[in-house]
Design a protein around this motif. Structure first.
Motif, PDB file in Angstrom:
ATOM      1  N   THR A  38       0.828  -1.208   0.000  1.00  0.00           N
ATOM      2  CA  THR A  38       0.000   0.000   0.000  1.00  0.00           C
ATOM      3  C   THR A  38       0.865   1.262   0.000  1.00  0.00           C
ATOM      4  O   THR A  38       0.711   2.133  -0.861  1.00  0.00           O
ATOM      5  CB  THR A  38      -0.941   0.011   1.220  1.00  0.00           C
ATOM      6  N   THR A  65       3.709  -9.950  -4.025  1.00  0.00           N
ATOM      7  CA  THR A  65       2.297 -10.272  -3.851  1.00  0.00           C
ATOM      8  C   THR A  65       1.938 -11.598  -4.511  1.00  0.00           C
ATOM      9  O   THR A  65       1.049 -12.302  -4.019  1.00  0.00           O
ATOM     10  CB  THR A  65       1.394  -9.128  -4.354  1.00  0.00           C
ATOM     11  N   VAL A 110      -7.832  -7.122  -4.681  1.00  0.00           N
ATOM     12  CA  VAL A 110      -6.543  -6.487  -5.018  1.00  0.00           C
ATOM     13  C   VAL A 110      -5.594  -7.529  -5.608  1.00  0.00           C
ATOM     14  O   VAL A 110      -4.934  -7.280  -6.629  1.00  0.00           O
ATOM     15  CB  VAL A 110      -5.917  -5.810  -3.776  1.00  0.00           C
ATOM     16  N   THR A 113      -6.992  -8.713  -9.188  1.00  0.00           N
ATOM     17  CA  THR A 113      -6.803  -7.701 -10.232  1.00  0.00           C
ATOM     18  C   THR A 113      -5.324  -7.442 -10.487  1.00  0.00           C
ATOM     19  O   THR A 113      -4.929  -7.161 -11.620  1.00  0.00           O
ATOM     20  CB  THR A 113      -7.519  -6.382  -9.888  1.00  0.00           C
ATOM     21  N   GLY A 114      -4.513  -7.557  -9.440  1.00  0.00           N
ATOM     22  CA  GLY A 114      -3.070  -7.368  -9.611  1.00  0.00           C
ATOM     23  C   GLY A 114      -2.462  -8.382 -10.563  1.00  0.00           C
ATOM     24  O   GLY A 114      -1.642  -8.048 -11.414  1.00  0.00           O
ATOM     25  N   HIS A 147      -8.160  -2.041  -9.840  1.00  0.00           N
ATOM     26  CA  HIS A 147      -7.124  -2.398  -8.874  1.00  0.00           C
ATOM     27  C   HIS A 147      -6.827  -1.217  -7.947  1.00  0.00           C
ATOM     28  O   HIS A 147      -6.738  -1.382  -6.730  1.00  0.00           O
ATOM     29  CB  HIS A 147      -5.852  -2.841  -9.612  1.00  0.00           C
ATOM     30  N   HIS A 148      -6.694  -0.029  -8.506  1.00  0.00           N
ATOM     31  CA  HIS A 148      -6.398   1.156  -7.693  1.00  0.00           C
ATOM     32  C   HIS A 148      -7.557   1.495  -6.759  1.00  0.00           C
ATOM     33  O   HIS A 148      -7.337   1.887  -5.609  1.00  0.00           O
ATOM     34  CB  HIS A 148      -6.022   2.343  -8.569  1.00  0.00           C
ATOM     35  N   LEU A 150      -9.729  -0.700  -5.544  1.00  0.00           N
ATOM     36  CA  LEU A 150      -9.698  -1.729  -4.504  1.00  0.00           C
ATOM     37  C   LEU A 150      -8.549  -1.506  -3.525  1.00  0.00           C
ATOM     38  O   LEU A 150      -8.709  -1.742  -2.323  1.00  0.00           O
ATOM     39  CB  LEU A 150      -9.608  -3.129  -5.132  1.00  0.00           C
ATOM     40  N   CYS A 151      -7.408  -1.038  -4.025  1.00  0.00           N
ATOM     41  CA  CYS A 151      -6.283  -0.710  -3.130  1.00  0.00           C
ATOM     42  C   CYS A 151      -6.679   0.409  -2.167  1.00  0.00           C
ATOM     43  O   CYS A 151      -6.358   0.351  -0.972  1.00  0.00           O
ATOM     44  CB  CYS A 151      -5.050  -0.298  -3.934  1.00  0.00           C
ATOM     45  N   LEU A 154      -9.091  -1.040   0.355  1.00  0.00           N
ATOM     46  CA  LEU A 154      -8.347  -1.853   1.319  1.00  0.00           C
ATOM     47  C   LEU A 154      -7.574  -0.966   2.290  1.00  0.00           C
ATOM     48  O   LEU A 154      -7.570  -1.223   3.503  1.00  0.00           O
ATOM     49  CB  LEU A 154      -7.400  -2.824   0.601  1.00  0.00           C
TER      50      LEU A 154
END
Length: 180
Positions: A38, A65, A110, A113-114, A147-148, A150-151, A154
């Motif tokens: 993060t 990750t 995350v 999608t990553g 992704h961004h 969801l980041c 999170l």
């Protein structure tokens, strides 16, 4: 049910056994990976795309990750096994249950999608090739945006989680003590 006691006292027997050693280790591994990814991920976004540190982070984080995924899967499985089959009794306990499930869902999103948004193959530890799974530029752009989001979700959930730990500690509940 949680018992109140002073922060310096040992947790009650049922509190100490609420989390198995694997769950505790996986919790702290998750915390380390999620916090690193993060802060480094959002941090390097402030740097120029040609900055060597940004390039290193953008190469390192997908590898880290990717290695984390099986451990997170194990953690998720252990958590699901331990979820009560009945509704929790108090609104605070139900809210905590929903918040923890939201953290698991956001972290899962995350990680998924990553992996899917990789715009080029990545070689894990210079040994294992991880292929690019999606080649559509439009799909990759949408996954990158998701992704961004969801980041950020999170990160917000983790911040709330940390705030709850501090609040419980101030109230004398040994929430953190159960995770050691």
């Amino acid at each position: 049910m949680t018992h109140l006691h002073s922060p310096s006292s040992a947790p009650a027997a049922h509190e100490a056994s609420a989390y198995s050693k694997p769950r505790i280790v996986l919790h702290w591994l998750s915390a380390a990976v999620i916090l690193w990814a993060t802060f480094s991920g959002f941090g390097v976004a402030l740097l120029d795309s040609s900055d060597p540190f940004r390039q290193w982070v953008e190469s390192f984080n997908p590898q880290l990750t990717s290695l984390f995924i099986p451990f997170f899967g194990w953690r998720l499985w252990l958590a699901i096994k331990s979820w009560p089959s009945h509704l929790r009794s108090t609104p605070q306990e139900r809210l905590a249950n929903v918040a923890h499930k939201a953290i698991y869902a956001a972290a899962s999103g995350v990680l998924i999608t990553g992996v899917l948004m990789m715009s080029h193959p990545v070689t894990l530890l210079a040994l294992v090739p991880l292929p690019q799974l999606i080649h559509s530029k439009m799909a990759l752009l949408q996954l990158h945006e998701l992704h961004h989001v969801l980041c950020a979700i999170l990160a917000g959930l983790v911040a709330l989680h940390l705030a709850a730990v501090v609040l419980h500690s101030l109230r004398g509940k040994s929430v953190l003590g159960r995770m050691f």
